[in-house]
Design a protein around this motif. Structure first.
Motif, PDB file in Angstrom:
ATOM      1  N   GLY A 229       0.809  -1.208   0.000  1.00 17.67           N
ATOM      2  CA  GLY A 229       0.000   0.000   0.000  1.00 17.67           C
ATOM      3  C   GLY A 229       0.841   1.256   0.000  1.00 17.67           C
ATOM      4  N   ASN A 230       1.956   1.246   0.712  1.00 18.60           N
ATOM      5  CA  ASN A 230       2.835   2.406   0.756  1.00 18.60           C
ATOM      6  C   ASN A 230       3.432   2.691  -0.617  1.00 18.60           C
ATOM      7  OD1 ASN A 230       4.326   4.537   1.930  1.00 18.60           O
ATOM      8  ND2 ASN A 230       6.094   3.206   2.212  1.00 18.60           N
TER       9      ASN A 230
ATOM     10  N   TYR B 221      -1.994   6.838   3.870  1.00 21.58           N
ATOM     11  CA  TYR B 221      -2.716   6.453   2.663  1.00 21.58           C
ATOM     12  C   TYR B 221      -3.946   7.334   2.454  1.00 21.58           C
ATOM     13  CZ  TYR B 221       0.182   2.336   3.511  1.00 21.58           C
ATOM     14  OH  TYR B 221       1.234   1.506   3.766  1.00 21.58           O
ATOM     15  N   LEU B 222      -4.591   7.728   3.559  1.00 16.59           N
ATOM     16  CA  LEU B 222      -5.737   8.639   3.458  1.00 16.59           C
ATOM     17  C   LEU B 222      -5.288  10.028   3.009  1.00 16.59           C
ATOM     18  CD1 LEU B 222      -7.644   7.423   6.604  1.00 16.59           C
ATOM     19  CD2 LEU B 222      -8.671   7.632   4.327  1.00 16.59           C
ATOM     20  N   ASP B 223      -4.108  10.460   3.450  1.00 18.24           N
ATOM     21  CA  ASP B 223      -3.559  11.729   2.975  1.00 18.24           C
ATOM     22  C   ASP B 223      -3.358  11.703   1.462  1.00 18.24           C
ATOM     23  OD1 ASP B 223      -3.470  13.470   5.034  1.00 18.24           O
ATOM     24  OD2 ASP B 223      -1.313  13.387   5.365  1.00 18.24           O
ATOM     25  N   ARG B 224      -2.875  10.567   0.971  1.00 16.93           N
ATOM     26  CA  ARG B 224      -2.656  10.457  -0.480  1.00 16.93           C
ATOM     27  C   ARG B 224      -3.974  10.429  -1.243  1.00 16.93           C
ATOM     28  NH1 ARG B 224       2.241   6.155   0.440  1.00 16.93           N
ATOM     29  NH2 ARG B 224       3.950   7.675   0.493  1.00 16.93           N
ATOM     30  N   VAL B 225      -4.988   9.827  -0.643  1.00 13.17           N
ATOM     31  CA  VAL B 225      -6.325   9.875  -1.244  1.00 13.17           C
ATOM     32  C   VAL B 225      -6.809  11.324  -1.295  1.00 13.17           C
ATOM     33  CG1 VAL B 225      -8.747   9.239  -0.923  1.00 13.17           C
ATOM     34  CG2 VAL B 225      -6.962   7.512  -0.596  1.00 13.17           C
ATOM     35  N   ALA B 226      -6.608  12.062  -0.197  1.00 17.26           N
ATOM     36  CA  ALA B 226      -7.017  13.467  -0.161  1.00 17.26           C
ATOM     37  C   ALA B 226      -6.302  14.271  -1.233  1.00 17.26           C
ATOM     38  CB  ALA B 226      -6.723  14.058   1.224  1.00 17.26           C
ATOM     39  N   TRP B 227      -5.001  14.039  -1.371  1.00 20.66           N
ATOM     40  CA  TRP B 227      -4.230  14.782  -2.371  1.00 20.66           C
ATOM     41  C   TRP B 227      -4.702  14.446  -3.787  1.00 20.66           C
ATOM     42  CZ3 TRP B 227      -1.666  18.939  -2.888  1.00 20.66           C
ATOM     43  CH2 TRP B 227      -0.851  19.141  -4.003  1.00 20.66           C
TER      44      TRP B 227
ATOM     45  N   ALA C 294      -4.761   1.500  -2.903  1.00 20.94           N
ATOM     46  CA  ALA C 294      -3.693   1.307  -1.918  1.00 20.94           C
ATOM     47  C   ALA C 294      -4.258   1.282  -0.511  1.00 20.94           C
ATOM     48  CB  ALA C 294      -2.655   2.421  -2.057  1.00 20.94           C
ATOM     49  N   LEU C 295      -5.179   2.187  -0.236  1.00 25.78           N
ATOM     50  CA  LEU C 295      -5.820   2.232   1.083  1.00 25.78           C
ATOM     51  C   LEU C 295      -6.642   0.966   1.330  1.00 25.78           C
ATOM     52  CD1 LEU C 295      -6.722   3.763   3.665  1.00 25.78           C
ATOM     53  CD2 LEU C 295      -8.564   4.756   2.276  1.00 25.78           C
TER      54      LEU C 295
END
Length: 412
Positions: free
Chosen positions: A206-207, A248-254, A232-233
């Motif tokens: 996931g990372n 992973y949630l930060d990357r979804v937000a971005w 990934a999340l």
């Protein structure tokens, strides 16, 4: 001459934003060939000098829109071209063990040694840019894959070696991306995802997938970035450590912010904060998440606000984080200041935005990072709306060569 041709092909192809597969397709089209007999691997051989495209030169030149003389011209650059994954790994399945292994038997001591080198590379990335690190990073990756493929070891040692290859691929992909080698970064990330899955480490997979999603979002492939960040999340699962889920949630937000999707971006930011709130000293998290903390989440939150053009939220957050930021992390400092400059411009504070932009340019002048270079172009492009303001006009006049050009990279 042979290496000059390959370097010229690669340089012109990259300037056009084409992949190696795209060039192969265009060459076949010019030559009137069906079925694309010239593929990515053949173009890679041309560019690395392993094969000279003698009979293909006219078709390559036509496809790229240049003369054959341009392709055969001697290189002026003193610096050798950046290496690629193909230079360091075998063309066949990179993680397939050799049938007849001739290497020594290795054990957990070798895994521990590799783990320390991988972490050392991560720490180096905190203070050095991709252009400085891509060569040693790829050498380490080649060495790790070679160790796994050629040595004899138990199944558990093999699994741990694969895990370290995955971790190494994540940081090497990040470094390649920072050096502007986006195709290579994607290949490296995909190699790492394969290694992590074979090691049955869903958190690591996931990372790495999240890192690739981040690059896709930043290079114009926004819908792919959203899809991969969500995957990934999901694949990491609820059993992933709180720090991992927060990242992973930060990357979804971005990804959603880059796609202009405000509500899902804000929702993911809130969920990231909740996930990190579940972290405790008793919670064990992988070592590669050492940098994930509340401060980093505030940085991502402020960047999402900036991307969504909400400067009244972004500016206070960025100033708070930057007030105590470690100045030895030059690249990251330049990047975060670039977001402050953009937010100030959006807040109709062009004079202060110009002052911050000058600081970004100063920090980036000795930092071989494509991320910083592209962020500089993005800032200057934004400031052109205020060119009548003396402070802005001065910085635009002083740095005309840094004005943006179409390269498909949004920067981060």
């Amino acid at each position: 001459m042979r290496s000059d041709i390959g370097a010229n092909i690669r340089r012109i192809r990259t300037e056009r934003g084409w992949s190696q597969a795209r060039l192969g397709h265009e060459v076949c089209h010019v030559a009137g060939l069906a079925g694309d007999p010239v593929g990515r691997q053949e173009v890679s051989r041309w560019e690395t000098g392993r094969r000279t495209p003698r009979e293909w030169l006219p078709s390559i030149a036509t496809a790229l829109g240049v003369s054959t003389e341009t392709l055969t011209a001697p290189q002026k650059a003193v610096e050798p071209p950046l290496p690629t994954l193909a230079d360091f790994l075998p063309e066949e399945d990179s993680l397939s063990p050799l049938e007849a292994r001739t290497g020594r038997r290795v054990g957990m001591v070798n895994v521990d040694d590799l783990r320390q080198r991988v972490h050392g590379l991560r720490l180096a990335d905190d203070v050095l840019a991709g252009g400085d690190l891509i060569r040693p990073a790829l050498r380490e990756l080649r060495s790790a894959v070679k160790l796994y493929r050629e040595s004899t070891h138990t199944s558990e040692v093999g699994r741990q070696l694969l895990r370290q290859i995955g971790e190494l691929a994540q940081i090497a992909g990040w470094i390649a991306s920072d050096a502007g080698q986006f195709e290579e970064a994607e290949r490296i990330y995909r190699l790492g995802i394969s290694a992590a899955r074979q090691a049955e480490d869903n958190t690591l997979a996931g990372n790495i997938a999240g890192s690739l999603a981040y690059q896709l979002s930043n290079t114009g492939r926004k819908s792919e970035g959203v899809t991969l960040a969500q995957a990934a999340l999901h694949d990491a699962g609820p059993e992933a450590p709180p720090k991992a889920r927060a990242l992973y949630l930060d990357r979804v937000a971005w990804a959603h912010a880059q796609a202009g999707e405000a509500q899902p971006a804000m929702r993911a930011l809130g969920e990231a904060a909740l996930a990190l709130g579940e972290d405790s000293p008793d919670t064990e998290a992988p070592g590669y998440l050492y940098w994930v903390n509340a401060g980093e989440l505030r940085i991502m939150e402020s960047r999402v606000y900036t991307e969504l053009r909400r400067p009244l939220r972004a500016v206070p957050l960025l100033r708070e984080v930057l007030s105590g930021y470690d100045t030895t992390h030059t690249r990251e400092l330049a990047l975060y200041l670039s977001w402050l400059a953009m937010a100030l411009a959006d807040a109709n504070e062009p004079e202060e935005a110009a002052t911050v932009a000058e600081r970004v340019i100063e920090l980036g002048s000795d930092t071989p990072s494509e991320r910083v270079a592209e962020r500089t172009r993005v800032i200057l492009n934004r400031l052109q709306d205020f060119r009548e303001v003396p402070e802005v006009g001065a910085i635009l006049a002083e740095h005309p060569s840094r004005l943006p050009h179409a390269n498909g990279y949004a920067g981060s």
